[in-house]
Design a protein around this motif. Structure first.
Motif, PDB file in Angstrom:
ATOM      1  N   ARG A   1      -6.047  13.413  -8.038  1.00 15.82           N
ATOM      2  CA  ARG A   1      -7.235  13.828  -8.576  1.00 15.82           C
ATOM      3  C   ARG A   1      -7.622  15.338  -8.291  1.00 15.82           C
ATOM      4  O   ARG A   1      -7.343  15.682  -7.057  1.00 15.82           O
ATOM      5  N   GLY A   2      -8.232  16.019  -9.124  1.00 18.27           N
ATOM      6  CA  GLY A   2      -8.612  17.333  -8.984  1.00 18.27           C
ATOM      7  C   GLY A   2      -7.522  18.397  -9.187  1.00 18.27           C
ATOM      8  O   GLY A   2      -6.264  18.267  -8.856  1.00 18.27           O
ATOM      9  N   PRO A   3      -7.845  19.463  -9.609  1.00 10.42           N
ATOM     10  CA  PRO A   3      -6.819  20.714  -9.816  1.00 10.42           C
ATOM     11  C   PRO A   3      -6.505  21.213  -8.317  1.00 10.42           C
ATOM     12  O   PRO A   3      -7.238  20.969  -7.360  1.00 10.42           O
ATOM     13  N   GLY A   4      -5.289  21.737  -8.238  1.00  7.58           N
ATOM     14  CA  GLY A   4      -4.624  22.199  -7.023  1.00  7.58           C
ATOM     15  C   GLY A   4      -4.231  21.220  -6.013  1.00  7.58           C
ATOM     16  O   GLY A   4      -4.235  21.835  -4.952  1.00  7.58           O
TER      17      GLY A   4
ATOM     18  N   VAL B   1       0.939  -1.259   0.010  1.00  5.03           N
ATOM     19  CA  VAL B   1       0.156   0.027  -0.056  1.00  5.03           C
ATOM     20  C   VAL B   1       0.905   1.323   0.041  1.00  5.03           C
ATOM     21  O   VAL B   1       1.837   1.242   0.705  1.00  5.03           O
ATOM     22  N   PHE B   2       0.467   2.210  -0.690  1.00  6.69           N
ATOM     23  CA  PHE B   2       1.003   3.425  -0.697  1.00  6.69           C
ATOM     24  C   PHE B   2      -0.045   4.708  -0.534  1.00  6.69           C
ATOM     25  O   PHE B   2      -0.966   4.604  -1.301  1.00  6.69           O
ATOM     26  N   GLY B   3       0.262   5.554   0.419  1.00  7.59           N
ATOM     27  CA  GLY B   3      -0.773   6.395   0.973  1.00  7.59           C
ATOM     28  C   GLY B   3      -0.340   7.974   0.759  1.00  7.59           C
ATOM     29  O   GLY B   3       0.966   8.312   0.597  1.00  7.59           O
ATOM     30  N   VAL B   4      -1.091   8.706   0.299  1.00  5.60           N
ATOM     31  CA  VAL B   4      -0.922  10.276   0.351  1.00  5.60           C
ATOM     32  C   VAL B   4      -1.896  11.008   0.958  1.00  5.60           C
ATOM     33  O   VAL B   4      -3.034  10.917   0.648  1.00  5.60           O
ATOM     34  N   LEU B   5      -1.426  11.852   1.731  1.00  5.06           N
ATOM     35  CA  LEU B   5      -2.366  12.868   2.523  1.00  5.06           C
ATOM     36  C   LEU B   5      -2.114  14.067   1.674  1.00  5.06           C
ATOM     37  O   LEU B   5      -0.849  14.586   1.441  1.00  5.06           O
ATOM     38  N   TRP B   6      -3.076  14.569   1.037  1.00  2.00           N
ATOM     39  CA  TRP B   6      -3.107  15.831   0.219  1.00  2.00           C
ATOM     40  C   TRP B   6      -4.059  16.978   0.410  1.00  2.00           C
ATOM     41  O   TRP B   6      -5.136  16.522   1.408  1.00  2.00           O
ATOM     42  N   ALA B   7      -3.986  18.216   0.144  1.00  2.00           N
ATOM     43  CA  ALA B   7      -4.648  19.327   0.314  1.00  2.00           C
ATOM     44  C   ALA B   7      -4.616  20.040  -0.809  1.00  2.00           C
ATOM     45  O   ALA B   7      -4.176  20.112  -1.715  1.00  2.00           O
ATOM     46  N   ARG B   8      -5.773  21.160  -0.744  1.00  2.00           N
ATOM     47  CA  ARG B   8      -5.791  22.195  -1.778  1.00  2.00           C
ATOM     48  C   ARG B   8      -4.788  23.413  -1.463  1.00  2.00           C
ATOM     49  O   ARG B   8      -4.930  24.343  -2.195  1.00  2.00           O
ATOM     50  N   ARG B   9      -4.528  23.639  -0.122  1.00  2.00           N
ATOM     51  CA  ARG B   9      -3.822  24.604   0.349  1.00  2.00           C
ATOM     52  C   ARG B   9      -2.656  24.505   0.816  1.00  2.00           C
ATOM     53  O   ARG B   9      -2.395  23.137   1.540  1.00  2.00           O
TER      54      ARG B   9
END
Length: 92
Positions: free
Chosen positions: A81-84, A25-33
């Motif tokens: 997925r998703g812009p930004g 498994v490979f995970g990513v925590l991401w945000a738009r800010r």
């Protein structure tokens, strides 16, 4: 420091790539800010994930170099997925 002075970067990167490729498994925590408050919340979320995984007999390992380098962070962001989308923490 030793990686820079002893030119171990390429061999370390190859080893890390093999480890990641073999991870189930490979995970990513991401945000738009990309600000201090968002980083703090991402750290708190990672701590919670880590504790829940441990409660279930699993372990997580942060893979921070991916989000520390501008080129690898940008390449990962392009996959999200998703812009930004801004990757903040990766783990396996």
């Amino acid at each position: 420091m030793a990686i820079t002075y002893l030119d171990l970067g390429h061999s370390t990167a190859r080893r890390d790539a093999r480890i990641l490729a073999s991870s189930p498994v490979f995970g990513v925590l991401w945000a738009r800010r990309y600000d201090r408050a968002t980083w703090l919340r991402a750290g708190q979320l990672f701590e919670r994930l880590y504790l829940v995984a441990t409660m279930h007999g699993l372990s997580l390992q942060p893979v921070s170099p991916i989000v520390q380098g501008p080129s690898t962070r940008a390449a990962l962001a392009a996959l999200l997925r998703g812009p930004g989308a801004i990757p903040l923490q990766t783990f396996r």
